[in-house]
Design a protein around this motif. Structure first.
Motif, mmCIF file in Angstrom:
data_model
loop_
_atom_site.group_PDB
_atom_site.id
_atom_site.type_symbol
_atom_site.label_atom_id
_atom_site.label_comp_id
_atom_site.label_asym_id
_atom_site.label_seq_id
_atom_site.Cartn_x
_atom_site.Cartn_y
_atom_site.Cartn_z
ATOM 1 N N VAL A 131 -0.935 -1.625 9.152
ATOM 2 C CA VAL A 131 -2.386 -1.690 8.914
ATOM 3 C C VAL A 131 -2.866 -0.619 7.952
ATOM 4 O O VAL A 131 -4.052 -0.581 7.608
ATOM 5 N N GLY A 132 -1.989 0.253 7.503
ATOM 6 C CA GLY A 132 -2.385 1.396 6.702
ATOM 7 C C GLY A 132 -2.484 1.126 5.211
ATOM 8 O O GLY A 132 -2.436 -0.025 4.757
ATOM 9 N N PRO A 133 -2.606 2.183 4.424
ATOM 10 C CA PRO A 133 -2.886 2.062 2.993
ATOM 11 C C PRO A 133 -1.721 1.607 2.143
ATOM 12 O O PRO A 133 -1.903 1.032 1.074
ATOM 13 N N GLU A 134 -0.497 1.861 2.604
ATOM 14 C CA GLU A 134 0.673 1.542 1.794
ATOM 15 C C GLU A 134 1.859 1.325 2.720
ATOM 16 O O GLU A 134 2.137 2.161 3.574
ATOM 17 N N PRO A 135 2.572 0.201 2.586
ATOM 18 C CA PRO A 135 3.715 -0.049 3.466
ATOM 19 C C PRO A 135 4.833 0.948 3.205
ATOM 20 O O PRO A 135 4.890 1.594 2.159
ATOM 21 N N PHE A 195 -2.735 9.772 1.981
ATOM 22 C CA PHE A 195 -3.807 8.781 1.920
ATOM 23 C C PHE A 195 -4.817 8.995 3.045
ATOM 24 O O PHE A 195 -6.031 9.046 2.818
ATOM 25 N N TRP A 196 -4.305 9.054 4.276
ATOM 26 C CA TRP A 196 -5.173 9.113 5.443
ATOM 27 C C TRP A 196 -6.057 10.358 5.452
ATOM 28 O O TRP A 196 -7.255 10.285 5.724
ATOM 29 N N TYR A 222 -10.119 -2.648 6.170
ATOM 30 C CA TYR A 222 -10.656 -1.507 5.436
ATOM 31 C C TYR A 222 -9.746 -1.151 4.264
ATOM 32 O O TYR A 222 -10.198 -1.008 3.118
ATOM 33 N N TRP A 223 -8.442 -0.989 4.542
ATOM 34 C CA TRP A 223 -7.523 -0.589 3.484
ATOM 35 C C TRP A 223 -7.310 -1.700 2.464
ATOM 36 O O TRP A 223 -6.957 -1.424 1.306
ATOM 37 N N HIS A 224 -7.504 -2.955 2.875
ATOM 38 C CA HIS A 224 -7.401 -4.065 1.925
ATOM 39 C C HIS A 224 -8.604 -4.077 0.991
ATOM 40 O O HIS A 224 -8.458 -4.256 -0.231
ATOM 41 N N GLU A 225 -9.786 -3.901 1.553
ATOM 42 C CA GLU A 225 -11.012 -3.956 0.755
ATOM 43 C C GLU A 225 -11.246 -2.674 -0.036
ATOM 44 O O GLU A 225 -11.912 -2.702 -1.076
ATOM 45 N N LYS A 226 -10.719 -1.559 0.473
ATOM 46 C CA LYS A 226 -10.871 -0.275 -0.218
ATOM 47 C C LYS A 226 -9.494 0.281 -0.562
ATOM 48 O O LYS A 226 -9.152 1.413 -0.236
ATOM 49 N N ALA A 227 -8.716 -0.558 -1.221
ATOM 50 C CA ALA A 227 -7.347 -0.168 -1.559
ATOM 51 C C ALA A 227 -7.342 1.070 -2.450
ATOM 52 O O ALA A 227 -8.213 1.227 -3.315
ATOM 53 N N PRO A 228 -6.399 1.969 -2.239
ATOM 54 C CA PRO A 228 -6.325 3.176 -3.064
ATOM 55 C C PRO A 228 -6.129 2.833 -4.541
ATOM 56 O O PRO A 228 -5.371 1.911 -4.877
ATOM 57 N N ALA A 255 -2.187 11.008 -6.428
ATOM 58 C CA ALA A 255 -2.597 12.246 -5.772
ATOM 59 C C ALA A 255 -2.099 12.300 -4.332
ATOM 60 O O ALA A 255 -1.689 13.357 -3.843
ATOM 61 N N ALA A 256 -2.114 11.144 -3.648
ATOM 62 C CA ALA A 256 -1.683 11.106 -2.254
ATOM 63 C C ALA A 256 -0.215 11.473 -2.132
ATOM 64 O O ALA A 256 0.185 12.229 -1.236
ATOM 65 N N HIS A 257 0.612 10.957 -3.034
ATOM 66 C CA HIS A 257 2.040 11.267 -2.970
ATOM 67 C C HIS A 257 2.314 12.713 -3.363
ATOM 68 O O HIS A 257 3.254 13.326 -2.852
ATOM 69 N N GLU A 258 1.484 13.242 -4.244
ATOM 70 C CA GLU A 258 1.664 14.642 -4.637
ATOM 71 C C GLU A 258 1.321 15.596 -3.508
ATOM 72 O O GLU A 258 1.935 16.656 -3.371
ATOM 73 N N ARG A 259 0.322 15.214 -2.681
ATOM 74 C CA ARG A 259 -0.087 16.127 -1.614
ATOM 75 C C ARG A 259 0.525 15.771 -0.263
ATOM 76 O O ARG A 259 0.210 16.384 0.749
ATOM 77 N N GLN A 260 1.397 14.742 -0.235
ATOM 78 C CA GLN A 260 2.075 14.395 1.010
ATOM 79 C C GLN A 260 2.857 15.608 1.507
ATOM 80 O O GLN A 260 3.789 16.058 0.847
#
Length: 224
Positions: free
Chosen positions: A45-49, A127-128, A186-192, A199-204
Motif C-alpha cells: 500500500v506504500g509509495p514504492e514496491p 518517502f514516508w 493516497y499514494w496512487h493519487e499523490k504518487a511521488p 531525494a527519498a532514496h538519498e535520505r533513506q
C-alpha cells in the motif's frame, strides 16, 4: 480465521506450514507470520514496491539447510505477498494477528502485525517520513494503525495515551481494511515525483533496518 478462500490466498494449511517454519527458524526479535504479513502489507500500500531481494532479508536470516524446503518456503512467501493486493481489491483483506494466552482465554493481538508494518515503512522511510512531516492527511489516514501501534508499544509517543479499551481496540482492527485501501489510494493519487523519489532514496537512513529494532515477545500462534 479465514472465512473465505480466494484463489490467490494461502489456505489455512499453507498458513500453518509457513507459520511453523517461521517459528522454528525465529530468533529473538525476528518477525513471525503476523509480522511478515504486516511488513508486506506496508510495502503493497506504500509509495514504492520493494522487490523480493529487498524484503526477504527482513524475513529470512539464515540459509536453508534443505533446498527443497527453501523452495517451498519461498513459494509460500511469494503467494502471501501476491495475496495482499488481491484481497484488498475484492474487500477480503484480513490482517494476520497473533494469539496471546490470557487468564480469561486466548486474545488476538495486533502487536506483531504493527511491528511488521512499521518495518515495511522503514524500508521506504525516505518517502514516508517526508510525507508524514508535510501532509497531515496521511497522518489522519494512518490513525487507527498508529493507535494500535502505540497501544502495543510498537511506536513511542511523546504524549501519554490511555490504553485502548477492548471496544476501541476491536474498532481499530475492524477499520484496518478501509484504512489500508485509503493509504494505497493516497499514494496512487499523490504518487511521488521523480525529484521526490531521488531525494527519498538519498535520505533513506542506513540504520532503518530490522536488526536495530527492539525485540518483541509473542506467544501463541498466528491466525488469518
Amino acid at each position: 480465521m479465514r472465512t473465505t478462500d480466494w484463489p490467490s490466498s494461502l489456505t489455512n494449511t499453507e498458513l500453518d506450514e509457513l507459520d511453523t517454519f517461521l517459528r522454528t527458524a525465529a530468533k529473538e526479535g525476528d518477525l513471525l507470520l503476523d509480522g511478515v504479513h504486516g511488513l508486506l502489507t506496508a510495502l503493497i500500500v506504500g509509495p514504492e514496491p520493494a522487490p523480493p531481494d529487498e524484503w526477504l532479508p527482513e524475513v529470512l536470516h539464515a540459509p536453508f539447510a534443505d533446498p527443497q524446503q527453501g523452495e517451498r518456503v519461498l513459494a509460500l512467501l511469494a503467494k502471501l505477498n501476491d495475496s495482499i493486493g488481491a484481497e484488498l481489491d475484492v474487500d477480503a483483506y484480513e490482517p494476520i494477528l497473533g494469539e496471546l494466552d490470557d487468564i480469561e482465554g486466548p486474545t488476538l493481538s495486533a502487536a506483531g502485525w504493527c511491528e511488521g508494518f512499521s518495518r515495511g515503512i522503514d524500508l521506504r522511510a525516505g518517502f514516508w517520513e517526508h510525507r508524514l512531516a508535510e501532509d497531515v492527511e496521511l497522518i489522519e489516514l494512518l490513525g487507527p494503525i498508529m493507535a494500535l501501534a502505540v497501544d502495543e508499544g510498537v511506536l513511542a509517543s511523546d504524549a501519554e495515551f490511555e490504553k485502548l479499551s477492548d471496544e476501541e481496540y476491536e474498532a481499530c482492527l475492524q477499520r484496518l481494511p478501509e484504512v489500508l485501501l485509503s493509504v494505497a489510494r493516497y499514494w496512487h493519487e499523490k504518487a511521488p515525483s521523480e525529484d521526490e523519489r531521488r531525494a527519498a532514496h538519498e535520505r533513506q537512513p542506513e540504520e532503518a533496518r530490522t536488526e536495530n529494532k527492539p525485540p518483541r515477545q509473542r506467544d501463541g500462534h498466528s491466525l488469518h
